[in-house]
Write an enzyme that holds these catalytic residues in place. Structure first.
Site, PDB file in Angstrom:
ATOM      1  N   GLU A  51     -12.069  -4.348   6.106  1.00 15.70           N
ATOM      2  CA  GLU A  51     -11.983  -4.578   4.658  1.00 15.70           C
ATOM      3  C   GLU A  51     -11.524  -5.995   4.326  1.00 15.70           C
ATOM      4  O   GLU A  51     -11.894  -6.549   3.299  1.00 15.70           O
ATOM      5  CB  GLU A  51     -11.048  -3.566   3.992  1.00 15.70           C
ATOM      6  CG  GLU A  51     -11.638  -2.166   3.850  1.00 15.70           C
ATOM      7  CD  GLU A  51     -11.282  -1.253   5.016  1.00 15.70           C
ATOM      8  OE1 GLU A  51     -10.797  -1.768   6.060  1.00 15.70           O
ATOM      9  OE2 GLU A  51     -11.496  -0.029   4.892  1.00 15.70           O
ATOM     10  N   PHE A 113      -2.725  12.337   2.216  1.00 15.57           N
ATOM     11  CA  PHE A 113      -3.418  11.607   3.283  1.00 15.57           C
ATOM     12  C   PHE A 113      -4.115  10.372   2.702  1.00 15.57           C
ATOM     13  O   PHE A 113      -4.834  10.468   1.705  1.00 15.57           O
ATOM     14  CB  PHE A 113      -4.429  12.523   3.973  1.00 15.57           C
ATOM     15  CG  PHE A 113      -5.239  11.817   5.029  1.00 15.57           C
ATOM     16  CD1 PHE A 113      -4.629  11.330   6.184  1.00 15.57           C
ATOM     17  CD2 PHE A 113      -6.606  11.611   4.855  1.00 15.57           C
ATOM     18  CE1 PHE A 113      -5.366  10.668   7.148  1.00 15.57           C
ATOM     19  CE2 PHE A 113      -7.349  10.951   5.818  1.00 15.57           C
ATOM     20  CZ  PHE A 113      -6.732  10.474   6.961  1.00 15.57           C
ATOM     21  N   GLN A 114      -3.900   9.250   3.319  1.00 11.65           N
ATOM     22  CA  GLN A 114      -4.477   7.957   2.902  1.00 11.65           C
ATOM     23  C   GLN A 114      -4.140   7.596   1.460  1.00 11.65           C
ATOM     24  O   GLN A 114      -4.937   6.994   0.759  1.00 11.65           O
ATOM     25  CB  GLN A 114      -6.000   7.925   3.136  1.00 11.65           C
ATOM     26  CG  GLN A 114      -6.347   7.956   4.625  1.00 11.65           C
ATOM     27  CD  GLN A 114      -7.785   7.571   4.930  1.00 11.65           C
ATOM     28  OE1 GLN A 114      -8.693   7.844   4.155  1.00 11.65           O
ATOM     29  NE2 GLN A 114      -7.992   6.938   6.084  1.00 11.65           N
ATOM     30  N   LYS A 163     -10.403  10.102  -6.722  1.00 14.07           N
ATOM     31  CA  LYS A 163     -11.665  10.760  -6.350  1.00 14.07           C
ATOM     32  C   LYS A 163     -12.199  11.704  -7.432  1.00 14.07           C
ATOM     33  O   LYS A 163     -13.394  11.730  -7.708  1.00 14.07           O
ATOM     34  CB  LYS A 163     -11.473  11.525  -5.037  1.00 14.07           C
ATOM     35  CG  LYS A 163     -12.687  12.343  -4.651  1.00 14.07           C
ATOM     36  CD  LYS A 163     -12.989  12.276  -3.187  1.00 14.07           C
ATOM     37  CE  LYS A 163     -14.229  13.090  -2.878  1.00 14.07           C
ATOM     38  NZ  LYS A 163     -14.716  12.855  -1.523  1.00 14.07           N
ATOM     39  N   MET A 467      -1.814 -26.711  14.426  1.00 14.66           N
ATOM     40  CA  MET A 467      -0.992 -27.218  13.327  1.00 14.66           C
ATOM     41  C   MET A 467       0.480 -26.909  13.563  1.00 14.66           C
ATOM     42  O   MET A 467       1.352 -27.746  13.339  1.00 14.66           O
ATOM     43  CB  MET A 467      -1.462 -26.613  11.996  1.00 14.66           C
ATOM     44  CG  MET A 467      -0.764 -27.180  10.783  1.00 14.66           C
ATOM     45  SD  MET A 467      -0.984 -28.969  10.655  1.00 14.66           S
ATOM     46  CE  MET A 467      -2.334 -29.068   9.481  1.00 14.66           C
TER      47      MET A 467
END
Lengths: 555, 164
Positions: A51, A113-114, A163, A467
């Protein structure tokens, strides 16, 4: 017509002119993906490997197209993986709309969940965010989000959709494409004040930032420079606004700015700062920043005026209309003494140029330049290679340089290159990266290969986190804590494993041969370029320093 | 008002989460809220916040500009203390004995406060006024023993017909 929430989401995106979205499916966006599937002839979805890559791709898409970039992710880890991408877009003022799924309304707040508190997590890194609790609010919210993302100073907006809201049905009425809010214009009196300050100035300097690109005001900046003999220096975000070979272009100013640019900035008696926010990386020690100058600060965001640097004259207005109004009032003014002074700075800069007989970053970039044209998109990751690119690549047009300025996100480049290339219809893209940064999101090579994007990845491979190593050398007495990677990654084999082409360059004499081959291919290529681990980025003004502390070359 | 304090009148949309947006902005920019009060206005779609902040001129101007950038913020104004009416509200429960009852009741009268609950051992007093008045009352009853107290953030409106 009566549609489900998920249908409304996709229809509204299409209605708003969104042709490509980036994302990754998952449990709580299944319905949205189902509708994308059914409408794949009207809207393209690019799946990334992670993602984060999708968020950076949407960001790159937005920077190149000038339109809103859209990213879709599922709840929980889908959302948290977006965070770095959203924060990157936030600090660089990129118009992004993120649509995330979440658990059903009745499950919210129960550690389901999630489930994460998406709006809570993203509140500080978005311009605005929403959780939509009824399908009838969806179309309106998406339109409003797009308008907010594009209006004024652009930025990311997130819409969280539980959802069950995706499943609800309601009436959907198509609407017009959202236009950004009208831009405020400067008063005539303010224009007069700016003109007066310019007339009084002997050493004017234009400090041009990302806002100039967003306001489409590059032509006005160039015209102003020509009218009043003012050299132009850039923040990193503003770099590509003006062609690199434009005679007033001095390149980037600041911590790793070009010497002539930073020097002219420091010696100016008038700094016309347009579309900048005076980042600490650009100003160095604030009390010493352009201390001989009156600063005119023009920016669309009122909160930027006097935030980091006190302006003699602060103007919160649209840059394009303000500059054209100023130009209209001016007659050409020649400043030969100032031009001669600037020429002297340029000569001093040229005398510090590194040798060009080895495979050093500057030589590498100038050779790659030969294979690029006005449409080529240049992306970078973050670190030394980014600064070398910012200092040395000669830009040809705006909206073709993708780099993480504010957040300094290592791993930004691969996703951004993909999004940028897609936005320009599969345009040739070069990603300059380092072995450290590339290691962070190289899985997106898979995405580049799946979409057969002509992305040439130039890995400036020095085997160290360059760097950080440079700082350790200069400020930590060479204690190289965790920056000597000692990895055995074979980038050529790695490229091949992903289905891309891989090359390695260890000597300057092979460079052109390899570049020739790489740029003749119309698919992803990785070129592993072995450079010295002690190549430094110079000039450098140490953090908190000023032009008096500038280090121009090694040793 | 204490030195360095200023009063913000803020009109916001009456949504869930708006308070978090406002308070989050203060904490992430490093500004201190001395008190914050929020409630519905005559228009149920809008709420009004009164926020008391301590800070210098820089913070004062930044806060107004940063708050104005929030989508849910409809209006922000600085209310100059001399052009505003400011009221705070205090509920304070003081221990009472036969010996102290009269003294406390006297104080209640002098401060034009109100006894709102009363038992043999305790008296709950409601005081309304400016910060200094509330401070003075608390200071006076401290010696009798404060059982608990609860102080609401200040409310402020312009004097006269002027409004946000």
């Amino acid at each position: 017509m009566i549609l489900t929430g998920a249908e409304i989401i996709v229809e509204t995106l299409i209605e708003q002119g969104c042709k490509t979205v980036f994302g990754y499916p998952g449990g709580f966006v299944l319905n949205i993906y189902d509708e994308l599937y059914k409408r794949s002839d009207r809207i393209r979805h690019v799946i990334t490997a992670h993602e984060q890559g999708a968020a950076h791709a949407a960001d790159g898409y937005a920077r190149v197209s000038g339109d809103v970039g859209v990213v879709i992710a599922t709840s929980g880890p889908g959302v948290t993986n977006l965070i770095t991408g959203i924060a990157t877009a936030h600090l660089d003022s990129v118009p992004l709309v993120a649509i995330t799924g979440n658990v059903p309304l009745s499950m919210l707040g129960r550690d389901s969940f999630q489930e994460v508190d998406t709006t809570g997590i993203t509140m500080p890194i978005t311009k605005h965010n929403y959780i939509v609790k009824s399908a009838k609010d969806l179309a309106k919210t998406i339109r409003e989000a797009i308008r907010i993302a594009k209006s004024g100073r652009p930025g990311p907006v997130l819409i969280d959709v539980p959802k069950d809201v995706q499943l609800q049905t309601c009436e959907y009425l198509p609407s017009e494409k959202e236009q950004p809010d009208a831009y405020p214009r400067a008063d005539a009196a303010v224009i007069e004040d700016i003109v007066q300050l310019i007339r009084e100035s002997k050493r004017p300097y234009i400090y041009s930032g990302g806002g100039v690109i967003m306001a489409d005001a590059a032509a006005e900046v160039m015209r102003l420079a020509e009218m009043i003999d003012a050299p132009i220096g850039f923040s990193m975000m503003g770099l590509s606004a003006v062609p690199g070979d434009f005679r007033y272009n001095l390149g980037m100013t600041g911590m790793h700015g070009r010497y002539a640019s930073t020097k002219a900035n420091a010696e100016a008696d008038l700094v016309l700062a347009v579309g900048v926010r005076f980042s600490d990386r650009a100003t160095g020690k604030k009390s010493k920043y352009s201390q001989h100058a009156k600063i005119v600060h023009i920016d669309i965001d009122p909160a930027e005026i006097n935030k980091n640097i006190n302006a003699y004259l602060g103007v919160s207005a649209d840059i394009k209309s303000t500059l054209s109004a100023v130009i209209e009032k001016l007659t050409p003014e020649r400043r030969p003494e100032w031009m001669a002074e600037v020429e002297k700075y340029r000569k001093e800069e040229a005398s510090c140029a590194p040798r060009d007989d080895s495979l050093n970053p500057k030589v590498l970039i100038s050779h790659v330049q030969k294979y690029t044209d006005v449409n080529t998109i240049i992306a970078t990751d973050v670190g030394q290679h980014q600064m070398w690119t910012a200092q040395n690549y000669c830009h040809k047009r705006p909206r073709r340089f993708l780099t993480s300025g504010g957040l300094g996100t290592m791993g930004y480049g691969m996703g951004a290159a993909i999004g940028g290339s897609v936005a320009a219809g599969g345009e040739r893209t070069v990603l300059f990266t380092g072995d450290g940064s590339f290691g962070m999101n190289l899985t997106e090579l898979a995405t580049a290969v799946s979409n057969q994007l002509p992305i040439v990845v130039i890995v400036m491979n020095n085997g160290v986190l360059g760097m950080v190593r440079q700082w350790q050398t200069l400020f930590y007495d060479k204690r190289y804590s965790q920056t000597t990677l000692g990895r055995k990654t074979d980038f050529v084999k790695l490229a091949e494993a992903f289905g891309a082409h891989g090359f390695r360059i260890s000597e300057l004499s092979h460079l052109d041969e390899v570049l020739e081959k790489a740029f003749s291919l119309n698919s992803p290529v990785v070129i592993d370029c072995l450079i010295d681990q002690d190549e430094f980025v110079f000039p450098m003004i140490p953090p908190g320093g000023s032009i008096d502390d500038i280090i121009v070359k090694q040793g | 008002m204490k030195k360095g304090q200023f009063i913000l009148g803020v009109i916001v949309t009456n949504h869930f989460g708006v308070l978090t947006r406002v308070s989050g902005l203060f904490s992430r920019r490093g500004y201190n809220i001395d008190s914050l009060n929020v409630g519905e206005t005559e228009d149920p779609t809008l709420s009004r916040m009164t926020i008391i902040v301590t800070g210098d001129d820089y913070i004062e101007s930044q806060i107004v500009k940063q708050l104005s950038k929030l989508q849910d913020v409809k209006k922000v104004e600085l209310l100059p203390a001399d052009e505003a009416v400011i009221r705070e509200h205090l509920l304070i429960k003081v221990r009472v004995t036969n010996e102290t009852r009269t003294q406390i009741t006297e104080a209640v009268n002098i401060f034009r406060a109100k006894v709102i609950d009363f038992t043999a051992e305790a008296m709950t007093v409601e005081v309304t006024g400016e910060t200094t008045k509330l401070d003075a009352f608390i200071e006076y009853v401290k010696n009798f023993g404060i059982i608990e107290m609860c102080r609401a953030g200040a409310l402020a409106v312009y004097r006269g017909t002027k409004s946000l």
